[in-house]
Design a protein around this motif. Structure first.
Motif, mmCIF file in Angstrom:
data_model
loop_
_atom_site.group_PDB
_atom_site.id
_atom_site.type_symbol
_atom_site.label_atom_id
_atom_site.label_comp_id
_atom_site.label_asym_id
_atom_site.label_seq_id
_atom_site.Cartn_x
_atom_site.Cartn_y
_atom_site.Cartn_z
ATOM 1 N N ARG A 1 -8.555 2.302 -1.311
ATOM 2 C CA ARG A 1 -9.076 2.341 -2.745
ATOM 3 C C ARG A 1 -8.273 2.409 -3.907
ATOM 4 N N ASP A 2 -7.018 3.361 -3.465
ATOM 5 C CA ASP A 2 -5.876 3.385 -4.565
ATOM 6 C C ASP A 2 -5.421 2.138 -5.021
ATOM 7 N N TYR A 3 -5.160 1.291 -4.050
ATOM 8 C CA TYR A 3 -4.517 -0.083 -4.012
ATOM 9 C C TYR A 3 -5.338 -0.706 -5.046
ATOM 10 N N TYR A 4 -6.677 -0.897 -4.993
ATOM 11 C CA TYR A 4 -7.633 -1.665 -5.935
ATOM 12 C C TYR A 4 -7.862 -1.028 -7.306
ATOM 13 N N LEU B 1 -10.715 11.050 12.528
ATOM 14 C CA LEU B 1 -11.649 10.953 11.271
ATOM 15 C C LEU B 1 -10.663 11.123 10.082
ATOM 16 N N TRP B 2 -9.767 12.057 10.197
ATOM 17 C CA TRP B 2 -8.777 12.366 8.774
ATOM 18 C C TRP B 2 -8.088 10.879 8.753
ATOM 19 N N MET B 3 -7.953 10.029 9.644
ATOM 20 C CA MET B 3 -7.205 8.928 9.412
ATOM 21 C C MET B 3 -8.133 7.835 8.852
ATOM 22 N N ILE B 4 -9.204 7.849 9.024
ATOM 23 C CA ILE B 4 -10.372 7.021 8.481
ATOM 24 C C ILE B 4 -10.276 7.239 7.114
ATOM 25 N N VAL B 5 -10.658 8.600 6.668
ATOM 26 C CA VAL B 5 -10.591 8.923 5.291
ATOM 27 C C VAL B 5 -9.237 8.677 4.600
ATOM 28 N N MET B 6 -8.346 8.969 5.013
ATOM 29 C CA MET B 6 -6.917 8.676 4.501
ATOM 30 C C MET B 6 -6.494 7.203 4.258
ATOM 31 N N LEU C 1 -1.888 -2.244 7.119
ATOM 32 C CA LEU C 1 -2.816 -2.316 6.424
ATOM 33 C C LEU C 1 -3.887 -1.250 6.488
ATOM 34 N N PRO C 2 -4.593 -0.730 5.770
ATOM 35 C CA PRO C 2 -5.617 0.266 5.887
ATOM 36 C C PRO C 2 -6.862 -0.080 6.688
ATOM 37 N N GLY C 3 -7.161 -1.631 6.760
ATOM 38 C CA GLY C 3 -8.241 -2.171 7.430
ATOM 39 C C GLY C 3 -7.922 -1.880 8.856
ATOM 40 N N ILE C 4 -6.659 -2.101 9.343
ATOM 41 C CA ILE C 4 -6.284 -2.236 10.656
ATOM 42 C C ILE C 4 -6.375 -0.570 11.179
ATOM 43 N N LEU C 5 -6.066 0.181 10.230
ATOM 44 C CA LEU C 5 -6.010 1.797 10.806
ATOM 45 C C LEU C 5 -7.627 2.384 10.620
ATOM 46 N N ILE C 6 -8.246 1.798 9.673
ATOM 47 C CA ILE C 6 -9.656 1.915 9.466
ATOM 48 C C ILE C 6 -10.564 1.706 10.918
ATOM 49 N N LEU C 7 -10.285 0.269 11.286
ATOM 50 C CA LEU C 7 -10.886 -0.048 12.554
ATOM 51 C C LEU C 7 -10.587 0.522 13.541
ATOM 52 N N GLY C 8 -9.182 0.578 13.767
ATOM 53 C CA GLY C 8 -8.487 1.254 15.036
ATOM 54 C C GLY C 8 -9.078 2.871 15.322
ATOM 55 N N SER C 9 -8.806 3.360 14.154
ATOM 56 C CA SER C 9 -9.011 4.892 14.101
ATOM 57 C C SER C 9 -10.627 5.240 14.488
ATOM 58 N N PHE C 10 -11.506 4.137 13.930
ATOM 59 C CA PHE C 10 -12.976 4.522 14.157
ATOM 60 C C PHE C 10 -13.278 4.247 15.491
ATOM 61 N N TYR D 1 0.909 -1.224 -0.137
ATOM 62 C CA TYR D 1 -0.146 -0.100 -0.124
ATOM 63 C C TYR D 1 0.828 1.256 -0.046
ATOM 64 N N HIS D 2 0.359 2.254 -0.614
ATOM 65 C CA HIS D 2 1.245 3.386 -1.026
ATOM 66 C C HIS D 2 0.543 4.470 0.180
ATOM 67 N N TRP D 3 1.112 4.642 1.336
ATOM 68 C CA TRP D 3 0.837 5.566 2.385
ATOM 69 C C TRP D 3 1.483 6.956 1.969
ATOM 70 N N PRO D 4 0.675 8.142 2.019
ATOM 71 C CA PRO D 4 1.510 9.551 1.848
ATOM 72 C C PRO D 4 2.332 9.598 3.081
ATOM 73 N N GLU D 5 3.598 9.605 3.246
ATOM 74 C CA GLU D 5 4.512 9.590 4.210
ATOM 75 C C GLU D 5 4.301 10.919 5.083
ATOM 76 N N ALA D 6 4.352 12.093 4.549
ATOM 77 C CA ALA D 6 4.354 13.315 5.276
ATOM 78 C C ALA D 6 2.986 13.443 6.056
#
Length: 178
Positions: free
Chosen positions: A174-177, A163-168, A82-91, A12-17
């Motif tokens: 989405r970008d991965y797929y 909330l920002w992390m959920i969106v990011m 993984l985005p799923g881990i961050l989505i769940l934890g951030s939510f 996955y490509h995460w925006p590092e900054a």
């Protein structure tokens, strides 16, 4: 003939900054609120007063926030973020921080007799100067008032940042797929 099967993990490509800013801000907010609410509990205990549910609640939520950041850092180090881990934890943390933010705002700015009104009456409008016990008491009261406002500000920032992390995370997923 041996067949070698290699499984590759998704990259996955995460925006590092943005990720680094998020990590620093959320860690600072969580650590600050952890310290403030732990101190509030100590003050209440020292004064032989009951401890409102908000104080231990925010200590636990802040500790979970700090733990989540260390989990994310561990996942980054192992290249398994993984985005799923961050989505769940951030939510989950978004809901917990929002709950704390709502209760803090009620205590700070709610009905008459709220913390902000009391700070205005007994601290801001009643400045004490000099080298005596009254000035020391005023400094302590001023510190308490400022800690309430600081906790409120960091709770608001952390709520928005989760909330920002959920969106990011959703965008990275989405970008991965696509």
């Amino acid at each position: 003939m041996a067949v070698v099967r290699r499984e590759t993990r998704p990259r996955y490509h995460w925006p590092e900054a943005q990720l680094n800013v998020w990590l620093i801000v959320v860690l600072a907010g969580s650590a600050t609120c952890l310290g403030i609410f732990a101190w509030f509990m100590m003050v209440q205990t020292q004064m032989n007063l009951g401890i409102p549910w908000l104080f231990p609640y925010m200590v636990v939520v802040s500790a979970l926030g700090v733990s989540f950041i260390f989990l994310v850092l561990g996942l980054i180090a192992s290249h398994f973020l993984l985005p799923g881990i961050l989505i769940l934890g951030s939510f989950i943390l978004f809901v917990l921080w929002l709950t704390g933010l709502i209760e803090t705002s009620v205590q700070l700015y709610g009905a008459s007799g709220n913390v902000n009104d009391n700070c205005q009456i007994y601290v801001v409008d009643n400045v004490s100067k000099g080298n005596d016990i009254n000035t020391m008491a005023w400094i302590m009261q001023s510190t308490l008032c400022n800690c309430w406002k600081t906790a409120f500000a960091f709770e608001l920032v952390n709520t928005v940042f989760y909330l920002w992390m959920i969106v990011m995370s959703w965008q990275v997923h989405r970008d991965y797929y696509h």
